[in-house]
Structure formats: C-alpha cells, structure tokens
Write a protein that holds these residues in place. Structure first.
Motif, PDB file in Angstrom:
ATOM      1  N   ASN B 386       0.987  -1.454   0.095  1.00 48.82           N
ATOM      2  CA  ASN B 386       0.050  -0.099  -0.006  1.00 48.82           C
ATOM      3  C   ASN B 386       0.360   1.340   0.124  1.00 48.82           C
ATOM      4  O   ASN B 386       0.353   2.287  -0.045  1.00 48.82           O
ATOM      5  N   THR B 733      -9.907  -6.511 -16.903  1.00 50.35           N
ATOM      6  CA  THR B 733     -10.549  -6.695 -16.335  1.00 50.35           C
ATOM      7  C   THR B 733     -11.102  -7.611 -15.053  1.00 50.35           C
ATOM      8  O   THR B 733     -11.113  -7.977 -13.515  1.00 50.35           O
ATOM      9  N   ALA B 734     -11.927  -8.046 -15.900  1.00 50.24           N
ATOM     10  CA  ALA B 734     -12.911  -9.365 -16.135  1.00 50.24           C
ATOM     11  C   ALA B 734     -12.092 -10.650 -15.573  1.00 50.24           C
ATOM     12  O   ALA B 734     -12.230 -11.489 -14.910  1.00 50.24           O
ATOM     13  N   ALA B 736      -8.571 -10.641 -14.287  1.00 48.08           N
ATOM     14  CA  ALA B 736      -8.593 -10.445 -12.881  1.00 48.08           C
ATOM     15  C   ALA B 736      -9.323 -10.435 -11.831  1.00 48.08           C
ATOM     16  O   ALA B 736      -9.295 -11.180 -10.549  1.00 48.08           O
ATOM     17  N   ASN B 737     -10.560 -10.143 -11.912  1.00 45.71           N
ATOM     18  CA  ASN B 737     -11.382 -10.557 -10.806  1.00 45.71           C
ATOM     19  C   ASN B 737     -11.754 -11.515 -10.902  1.00 45.71           C
ATOM     20  O   ASN B 737     -12.074 -12.115  -9.523  1.00 45.71           O
ATOM     21  N   ALA B 773      -2.788   0.963 -12.056  1.00 49.89           N
ATOM     22  CA  ALA B 773      -4.322   1.028 -11.844  1.00 49.89           C
ATOM     23  C   ALA B 773      -4.862  -0.684 -11.587  1.00 49.89           C
ATOM     24  O   ALA B 773      -5.437  -0.796 -10.901  1.00 49.89           O
ATOM     25  N   LEU B 774      -4.222  -1.038 -13.259  1.00 49.06           N
ATOM     26  CA  LEU B 774      -5.143  -2.724 -13.106  1.00 49.06           C
ATOM     27  C   LEU B 774      -4.109  -2.794 -11.884  1.00 49.06           C
ATOM     28  O   LEU B 774      -4.924  -4.470 -11.472  1.00 49.06           O
ATOM     29  N   ARG B 776      -2.738  -2.591  -9.291  1.00 55.27           N
ATOM     30  CA  ARG B 776      -3.190  -2.012  -7.890  1.00 55.27           C
ATOM     31  C   ARG B 776      -5.065  -2.856  -7.022  1.00 55.27           C
ATOM     32  O   ARG B 776      -5.312  -3.042  -6.140  1.00 55.27           O
ATOM     33  N   GLY B 777      -5.802  -2.575  -8.450  1.00 58.93           N
ATOM     34  CA  GLY B 777      -6.986  -3.172  -8.412  1.00 58.93           C
ATOM     35  C   GLY B 777      -7.507  -4.506  -8.098  1.00 58.93           C
ATOM     36  O   GLY B 777      -8.017  -5.280  -7.319  1.00 58.93           O
ATOM     37  N   PHE B 778      -6.306  -5.163  -9.018  1.00 57.19           N
ATOM     38  CA  PHE B 778      -6.178  -6.953  -8.740  1.00 57.19           C
ATOM     39  C   PHE B 778      -5.309  -6.660  -6.920  1.00 57.19           C
ATOM     40  O   PHE B 778      -5.995  -7.429  -6.836  1.00 57.19           O
ATOM     41  N   ASP B 780      -5.862  -5.416  -4.529  1.00 57.49           N
ATOM     42  CA  ASP B 780      -7.028  -4.715  -3.698  1.00 57.49           C
ATOM     43  C   ASP B 780      -7.778  -5.979  -2.952  1.00 57.49           C
ATOM     44  O   ASP B 780      -8.689  -5.654  -2.479  1.00 57.49           O
ATOM     45  N   GLN B 781      -7.798  -6.550  -4.601  1.00 52.77           N
ATOM     46  CA  GLN B 781      -8.714  -7.824  -3.674  1.00 52.77           C
ATOM     47  C   GLN B 781      -8.048  -9.383  -4.008  1.00 52.77           C
ATOM     48  O   GLN B 781      -8.561  -9.942  -3.707  1.00 52.77           O
TER      49      GLN B 781
END
Lengths: 265, 840
Positions: B386, B733-734, B736-737, B773-774, B776-778, B780-781
């Motif tokens: 972080n 994104t899908a 990675a989610n 950001a991609l 980071r977003g992955f 974060d989850q």
C-alpha cells in the motif's frame, strides 16, 4: 429525487458493455452503449447503435442479436465489479451510444445509480437534444465529452442528417453548468479535415467557458464490417485514415486557438 | 517524477559484454565432474558432509578459471559463456543417453565435444548406484512409483537435480566476509563438549563448513593472481588499470567484508556463482539485492568515491553475469523449463523488517539495469504494497512495456500474512523475497523446497471417470461406477477422494527425495550462509534451516473449475447428458480426430485443389492457413460427440467475472491446497501449495486426455491460476477479478497469473497509469502475483495464423481495447500496420 428502488428498476435498451476502457474519460472506465441516436453520421463506426429497435447483424459469419432490454440494477451490478480499478485510476462509468440522452429516463437513472454507488460518471454525447434535457444530464455528470463535428450548418446537415445550430447553442449553455467539458472532433476526410475547418472548431471550443482541451479523433474504417453485417451500404467508400503527418498538421492549427490538443481520446 | 526515477546513461561496455555472451553456442564441460569424482574416490568411508566439502575444495582448486574480455566483475563457472558443468552425484544416465541428441534438440540445445563425451563416459562408471536419484527411487512406495509412471504428478526437478531454490545471507558475506563466518564456526566449536549427543555429526559438519569457506576464499585468490598475470601482458592502459582493480578486489573479497560498492558486487558474484558450482539446484535467487547492497552504495556516493553512472555500470555487469550461468537438463525437463532459464529471482522494493517502505535508489537502478541489458536474467520482481511509491511502479511499468516480460509484480498485502500463517515471524515475513518463479520465503533462514513437484489436477478428474483406472491399471482408489454418482456432490466427493490419494503419494515421493538429498548430497557451503545451520550443526537438507517447507505446485484449476461447471449444468441440472455420455465423448476426444503433419498437408492441398477447381485463386499463404487450421483443430469425425463439446463451450467459463463459475474455481483449488497443508516433511516442516506450472502445463497437458471443459486431448492445461487460454473474453479486468476470487493466501508457495497485452495498451503516460491501476486494483482484491506479456507485431502476425493460441490477447483498437482474435481480418491488418508506428 426518485427513490433508489425506482432508479434501480428503470429499464432501457443497451447493446454492449465495454470494460477496461482507458480513453473515454479519466482512468479505467466501463462504457455502457445505449441504443438509438439522433444523428446519422455517414462515418459512424457503430452503425448498429443508430436504430432504437433490436437488430440482427452478421459478424464473423454468425448472426448476432444487437440490443437487449435490461434494468439499471443489472447494468450497475456489472459496472460495479470494476470498482477497485475505478478507485485506483479515478475511473468510472461512461455512457455512450448512439446518443445516450435519447433514452433519457434510463440514462439518468444509470448516472444517479452510479453516483449512489460512489462511481463517477461521464458521457460521450452530441448534445443534440433540447437544452433542458442536456441540462438535466449535466447535473448528474462529472465529465462530459461532447462532439463538435463542424461549425458550418450546411455541411453538418449534409453529413449527419441534422443541422448544428442547436448543438452549438447547447455547447455554450452546457459550458456554463458542466463540471468538466471536453470537446471532441472526429476528423473525417472530405468533411472536416482541412486546417481551416479544424481551426474553426477549435476557436469555437476555446470560447466555451471552462473548456481547456480538444481531442482530435482520426477517422478509421473499423465500422466497415458492421455495415456489411447489417446489410447497409458503407457511404464512406475507400476513404483512407488520415496520415500521422496530416494529424500533426491539424493539431498545430488547432493549437493556434490556445487549447491543449490531443490526438486520439 | 522524482529524481530517482530518471534514466541513467548506459555504458558502451554492456553491449560488448552481451555480444561476447552470445557469440558461441553454449557447451557442456566436464571439468567439475572429473574433479568431483576424483575427490569422491579418495574419500570413501568418510562422513558424507566432509566428502562433499572436500570435493567442493578439489573443484575450486583445480577447475579452469577465466576472465572474459571487458569484464569488471569476474568469476566464471565455465570456460565458454552460458555453458554448463555437470553434476553426476544427482543423476547422470539421462545425459549419457542423450549425448548424441543434446546438441540438436529443440529446447535448450548444448554443444558437447567428442572428448567431453569420452571423459564423462569414464567418470560415469563410478556413479552407478551412488546418486540421490537412485536412493530416492528406492525409498519410494510402489504405489508412488506407479502413479508417477502414469503421469499423475512428477517430482522430476529434485529427483534428478540439486534442490537450489534458496536465498542465502548475501548481506552477511558482504559485511563480515567468510573470515567473519569462520569465526562464528570456531566460536560454535568452542562451545561443544565431547559428551554432546551431536558432538560427532556437528564436528564433521562444522569442519565441512570451514573447508568450504576456505575453498571459496582460495578460489577468489586464484582470480586475483590471474588478473595480475593478464595485467602484465595487457597493452591497453585502461584495461590494465581495470585488471589491477579486479586483482585487488579478488584478493580482498569474499574473504573480508566489502569496503566499497565495487567490492560488494564482486563478493556477491562469487557467492552467487559458487552456490551453483556446489550443486545443480536452480533458482538460486539473489533476493533483496537493493537492500543488502544499499549501505555500500550509500557510503560510496556520500564519500564521492563512485558516481551513480559507475554504480549502474557495475549493476549492469552483474546482470550480464547472471545470464552467463546455465544448466543442462534432460530433454523432457528442458521442455518444461524452456529458455535456458536459471530462475535467479531478484526483487526490488517492498517493506523493511519494521514495515516501512524500503524502496531506494538501487530499487530503481535494478529496473534500469534490466532496461539496459534487455536479457531474461535476473528474473526481476517488484514488491508492491500500500505504501509503494507511485513513481516506482510507473518505472516498473516502463520496463514491462518493452516486452521483456519483466518485472513480475508481487503483493505484500497477501504474501506477508500468508507466510505468517505458516509460522514465519512478522519481521521475517516482511523481509520476504521471491524464489525462482513465484515462491515467497524469508531469505537466509529458509530451506523451502519450493518447486517440489508438478501436480496435474486434471488427471485425478480423469480417474473419476474411469473409477481409478488408467490404461486398465488401478492407479487411484475405487470411487464408484459413474451411474452411482447420482448428485453433483457425489461427483465432487469422488474427485476429492482421487485428489486426496494422489496428494498423499506425491508427498511420499517428495519425502523420499528429501531423504536422499540429506543422506547423499548435504551442502556445507550453502549451509554456511543459512540460519541456523551453524548452531544446529546441520546442513539445510538435514533440517538446519529455521524455516522448512515443501512446496509442490498444482495446476489446471481453470480446467477443473470449468469441467465441474459443465457437469453441474449439463448432467446434474439440465440433465441433458449422462456422465456415461460425457465419458464416451471424452474417450473419443469429442469426436475430433487429430491429424498428423503429412495428412494435414495432404488435406490442405486437397482443399486448395477443390477451391482452384471452383476457379478461385489460392495462394501458398492460404494453403498454410488451411494447414494450420487443420493441425490445430483436427477434423470432426463424430457429430454427436462434437455436439457435446459445442454445448460445453457455450457455457459460462472461469475468467469472465461470473460468480457461479468463479466459486467453483475457488473450490477446485481447495481440493489441492487444503489436504496438502496437513502433511509434514522429513525436516520437521510442513507442506504448502503453490499454484503455478512454470512451462509444464504444455508437456504435461500432452499426457492428459480430453476434459469436460471442452479441452481436447493432449492440448495444454491452463497456465497457473490464469483462465484457460481463450476462455476469458471480457477483458483484463474481468479476467483479473475472476482470478482474485481464488484464495491466494492459502497458496503460500505462490500463484501465477499471466496476462498478455499489446504494447499499444501501455502507450503514453496514460497507458502506464492505467496499467499500474490495473495491478493495484487486482492487488486490492487480494491477488498475489501478476506478470505480463507485452507482445509485438510479429506476435500479432502469428496470432492471425494461430488464433487458437491467442484468444485472450488484448489490443488497443481505437480509443478502446479489445481481444485481437475477435476482430475481423481487415481490422487485424490495420492494427498490425499501426503497430509499426508504435514507438516508445
């Protein structure tokens, strides 16, 4: 203010949801494409968006149904899945089309619902609707990407089917109330790709309150297969994509207006 | 942008070093094998650990040494660059069998001279019955050997080679030198009492450590002498001076603590190289280079004795050296580890032991070195937490954008708690680095056995369909005829039983190999740099390390998840097919006949003939396209079975952010990760799972029949935790989610998520920002790892020809990104042409 339940149950017609869009508003965004448009631009790269009715289109040898009815709740459930990326990039929801404002109730509900979820909102629009409608949208939008395709009403009408008076008038009014307004110009050879025409649009944009940036989007032939798939004639013929050098030249001329100019979105 | 992120000038020397590195084909050299064998013959009957130390000493005293042109940091394991020594103590018969093919094989060929063949042939006469491999086999249960024979899992890596997969205390050698370590050994000796139960073993061990450290010192001094000799003959005054400094450095380190950054680089290199002379284990990972080198860098910069450019040149030189080491594997393993890779993982950034950000100038300079050298080694990694500086990640992204496939990104926020759940202390966990491909561990304290086996999760699924039989042999447990699996839960229970049984056998194979290494190949040199070997009086193989793990990796999660989902929908919910019908379809490869090269060519020519007869003009390119399509897709010979496949392919798949399927993927991974963590290894440590395949998903996929996810027989199995190639069609994104929905924390031996991008997706500042950001977003989850293939125009051309291989390739189209293979031919051409103008 409508109740959240009402907002979420609003229905409308879309034809695609595009995730990880990085060039239509800030950050990583999800674009929801709404069906139906007021303009009939000859070069339109999404011809399947123009009609509100559900259509069939042949793609890669397979017939595809274009358009389906859905609820705000379902659309936003899907849009919300990329929340971590919006947070990290400053991204959010972008409405596109067609012209999203044509489905006023549904599109507004999408924007309100997104805000309720903490997702910022953006639209790609022609703003070619009565100003009260446009104003209502502006209240619910964090970013507006507005197309100005030409300053000459005659030529505008010839190539898009609609004159540009209302668009230009709306642009001035919208600039007064928009939180962030960016002007975008599809650069179409034979229509508006001379230095004079681009400069004229840029000069107009410069006079809009708060507008600092103009995007020049070079014509591309990506829509061609779709016209074939829809059984329609492609009116642009063999028109070629503007060269890099030419785009640079147009950029220079637009810069004379004092705006920041970006090629591509 | 901060000052640290700026680019640094590249020295001309680097290209010259690179040119020399790749001038000749790598070769197999016999010197080590000869010296090792010579020593072994003279030490029969002595404690094994001493025999190992004496052999190491004999090698370092007599192995040919060489200083390559233009080098600033010296020390070469082989006469010719990128060549390899051989290690008969682990296994040897495969090489003798492959003497005549090793030079011409497709994966990682090596030149071998007739003389070397003869020498090795002589040496090998000694080794029959003496290798770790042979001892391991004899320890294994017959059931284990049977399961291995049927390709359910393969522990091949350590079965035939050294273990490696370790990060030693480089920092300690740099600080106190082997002199300091020898003092510790002597102090430990002084504490011992004749009556201690471990007096005899510990004495032998400590003596072995002393011999090994002294051998390393001696070896460096040989280089000092060689540099002086070369200096005398050198006519170029600049090189003469360089050789004088090299001679001075090698006379001081690694014996003493380093006094300058340059000495620290030289000392580091001797450690790195000699670990790979003692044993053939790969993945000797430098780890947190930016941390242990930093005090030396800081001191020299502050004193003004070095400029940043000079320091960068030294780092670049080390990067080149890391590519100079190589290893010859057997043909099958070479295919599984393709690319001559030594997996020397080096990591930058992250947190200190105290939990504050650790990123410093060297972290940026490590990225810069990879930009300068543009080589596959070291396997560069970046720690993300972080508090990671944004600029650092942007700089990392600029490296990714070059298409070098580096760095890989790791999430501290998942890895630190995952390690702690395995008993690693907080400060140690914060100090983690990555070993090899993706495996986290605490450096200098761990014997992690990270790459213990490949476990193909699809094979037990096949066994459910055959009630435990493979090719008529009862390999797995009896879990019931298909008709008795009346509910979806019944089916899953049967799968779980097959998995549980095979996991136990894999553990059995690992423990057998572990024992063999402890008995026959203890590593006293390595032990001198791992806590707490000296105090415990044991090598890592014997349980000397603070943390002991065994980490075998499972793969095929996406295949199992999609398969379970197919069965749930088509068999148990819609009742469209029975399990028996599915089995028939699988047994018949969904009615698809694989076509061999000759027949495919024949069929392609026939098709062309027909088209020509219709008056069409058919080009050679078109014939090639038809041929490739027939080769890739086969020919449908049974419509009924193929209809089942079509129904399967129409279902939702893992990788599209769809809750129902993703939940099954999480469950599928648990069938592997949960049982495994209940087992213990022979060193008092535990097993824990990794979920990654290196490149083994391809060769091991070739041994797997058709699976109910629609995958045809022999095709590759899904790669790591990534969705099956081409099944994720909703963008990055899908994808990675979906992957983030797996439980990464329980896979504390690492997970691997691969993504492909076109360079245009990372274009400009905006592209880099979105890319970061991609990640980071992955993260974060609670995703654990991410790596990227940024592909070129050539790849796109290939993608046009073989769309089946590139189904998830993301390209930027016009203001948005899309999957390349879904685009029309004309648009694909357009994008390919556009790429030509893409500049970075």
């Amino acid at each position: 203010m409508d109740s959240l339940k009402q907002i979420m149950n609003t229905t409308g017609r879309i034809f695609d949801v595009q995730k990880f869009s990085t060039h239509d508003g800030p950050g990583i965004r999800t674009i929801v494409f709404l069906k139906g448009c007021v303009l009939r631009c000859r070069w339109c790269c999404n011809p399947e968006s123009q009609e509100y009715k559900i259509q069939e289109m042949v793609q890669n040898g397979k017939t595809k149904i274009i358009g389906y009815d859905t609820t705000v709740k379902d659309v936003l459930a899907d849009v919300g899945k990329d929340m971590p990326y919006y947070r990290r990039s400053g991204g959010g929801l972008t409405l596109s089309g067609g012209e999203a404002m044509c489905q006023k109730e549904f599109a507004l509900a999408l924007l309100k619902g997104a805000h309720h979820m903490g997702i910022n909102t953006c639209i790609e629009t022609t703003a070619a609707l009565p100003f009260e409608t446009v104003a209502e949208f502006a209240e619910n939008l964090d970013y507006i990407l507005m197309d100005i395709k030409h300053t000459d009403p005659k030529k505008h009408k010839e190539f898009t089917g609609v004159s540009n008076e209302r668009i230009l008038e709306n642009a001035h009014k919208l600039a007064q109330i928009a939180k962030s307004l960016t002007v975008r110009v599809p650069v179409i050879p034979t229509f508006n790709d001379t230095e004079e025409e681009i400069f004229s649009i840029a000069k107009f944009a410069k006079n809009l309150r708060g507008v600092e940036e103009i995007h020049l989007l070079p014509y591309h032939r990506l829509g061609y297969d779709k016209y074939v798939g829809l059984g329609r004639e492609y009116l642009m013929g063999d028109l070629q994509t503007p060269s890099k050098e030419h785009m640079e030249k147009l950029k220079k001329s637009a810069e004379c207006s004092g705006l920041k100019v970006v090629i591509g979105g | 942008m901060t000052d640290m992120a700026k680019s640094i000038k590249k020295s001309d020397r680097i290209e010259r070093l690179k040119e020399h590195l790749y001038k000749e084909m790598p070769q197999i050299e016999a010197d080590r094998a000869v010296l090792l064998t010579q020593s072994y013959m003279s030490t029969e009957g002595e404690p094994m650990v001493l025999r190992r130390a004496k052999a190491f000493k004999n090698i370092l005293e007599y192995i040919p040494i060489t200083i390559r042109p233009d080098e600033l940091v010296v020390g070469a394991a082989t006469k010719r660059p990128r060549s390899c020594q051989v290690f008969p103590e682990f296994s040897f018969s495969w090489l003798e069998d492959e003497f005549d093919t090793v030079e011409t094989r497709s994966a990682d060929p090596f030149h071998i001279s007739e003389e070397t063949k003869r020498t090795l042939h002589e040496v090998y006469k000694y080794w029959g019955g003496k290798t770790t491999s042979e001892l391991a086999s004899s320890y294994m249960a017959p059931e284990t050997l049977l399961a291995m024979e049927h390709n359910i899992f393969t522990p091949g890596n350590y079965f035939y080679n050294g273990v490696g997969h370790v990060t030693v205390k480089y920092g300690e050698v740099l600080q106190i030198g082997y002199k300091g370590i020898l003092e510790k050994v002597r102090a430990e000796k002084a504490k011992m009492n004749f009556g201690d139960a471990d007096y005899n073993t510990k004495t032998a061990f400590l003596e072995a450590v002393e011999i090994s450290c002294e051998a390393a010192i001696y070896y460096a001094k040989r280089y000092a002498k060689l540099a002086l000799e070369m200096m005398d003959k050198e006519t170029d005054p600049v090189r003469k001076k360089e050789l004088a400094v090299i001679a001075y450095n090698c006379s001081r380190v690694p014996e003493n603590g380093a006094e300058t950054f340059y000495e620290a680089c030289q000392s580091f290199w001797f450690v790195q190289m000699l670990l790979q002379t003692e044993s053939s284990g790969h993945s000797i990972s430098p780890g947190r280079f930016d941390q242990y080198m930093y005090p030396f860098y800081k001191k020299d910069i502050e004193n003004g004795t070095i400029t940043q450019e000079e320091a960068q040149e030294l780092i670049d030189c080390l990067w080149i050296k890391l590519n100079d080491l190589s290893k010859c594997r057997d043909a099958a393993s070479a295919a599984g580890f393709a690319g001559y890779s030594m997996f020397q993982n080096l990591i930058a950034g992250g947190q200190t032991e105290d939990g504050v950000d650790a990123t410093n100038e060297l972290s940026y300079m490590c990225l810069e070195a990879t930009l300068h050298t543009n080589l596959p080694g070291p396997s560069l990694s970046v720690r993300v937490w972080n508090g990671s500086p944004h600029d650092f990640l942007i700089k990392a992204a600029t490296v990714t954008r070059t298409g070098v496939g580096l760095p890989a990104y790791y999430n501290d926020e998942v890895i630190i708690p995952a390690l702690m759940s395995r008993g690693v202390a907080l400060r140690d966990a914060r100090n983690y680095n990555i070993i090899g491909c993706v495996e986290p561990q605490c450096s200098g304290k761990t014997w992690g056995w990270h790459d213990a086996a490949f476990f193909n999760m699809c094979r037990p699924l096949e066994l459910v369909f055959s009630n435990g039989k493979d090719e008529g042999v009862q390999v797995g447990p009896v879990t019931g005829e298909l008709e008795s699996l009346k509910t979806f839960d019944d089916f899953k229970v049967a799968y779980q039983k097959q998995m549980d049984y095979m996991i136990a056998l894999m553990v059995n194979s690992n423990n057998a190999i572990d024992l063999a290494h402890a008995e026959r190949a203890p590593l006293p040199y390595l032990a001198s740099m791992i806590d707490d070997c000296i105090a415990r009086g044991k090598t890592p193989e014997q349980g000397g390390a603070v943390y002991n793990f065994s980490g075998p990796q499972g793969f095929g999660i996406a295949n199992v998840a999609d398969s379970l989902y197919s069965l749930k929908k088509l068999v148990y919910e819609q009742k469209k097919y029975t399990l028996r019908q599915i089995k028939d379809a699988l047994d018949n490869n969904f009615g698809i006949l694989e076509i061999d090269d000759d027949k495919a060519l024949l069929a392609a020519n026939e098709t062309a003939k027909v088209l020509r007869a219709q008056g069409q003009n058919v080009t050679q390119d078109q014939i090639t396209d038809i041929y490739n399509k027939i080769k890739a897709e086969g020919v449908v010979v049974n419509a009924e079975y193929n209809k089942i496949r079509e129904d399967i392919l129409a279902l939702d798949k893992f990788g599209n952010d769809i809750a129902d399927v993703d939940a099954l993927a999480r469950e599928a991974a648990y069938y592997y990760t949960r049982p495994l963590e209940t087992y213990k290894n022979t060193r008092g440590g535990t097993f824990h799972a990794g979920l990654y395949p290196v490149s083994a998903n391809v060769p091991l996929g070739a041994q797997t029949g058709a699976t109910p996810d629609g995958r045809c027989a022999k095709k590759p199995v899904a790669d790591g935790v990534s969705p099956s190639a081409g099944y994720d069609t909703h963008g990055p994104t899908a994808s990675a989610n979906s992957v983030a929905k797996l439980d990464h924390g329980i896979a504390s031996n690492g997970t691997l998520f691969n993504m492909k991008f076109h360079p245009s997706a990372l274009e400009g500042e905006g592209g880099l920002e979105s890319f970061v950001a991609l990640i980071r977003g992955f993260f974060d989850q609670k995703g654990m790892h991410m790596q990227f293939n940024v592909v070129s125009r050539e790849t796109l051309r290939d993608a046009q020809k073989h769309p089946e291989k590139y189904k998830s390739l993301v390209v930027r189209v016009a203001g948005y990104s899309a999957l390349f293979t879904t685009l029309s031919k004309s648009l694909q051409d357009d994008i390919i042409n556009r790429t030509e103008q893409t500049r970075f």
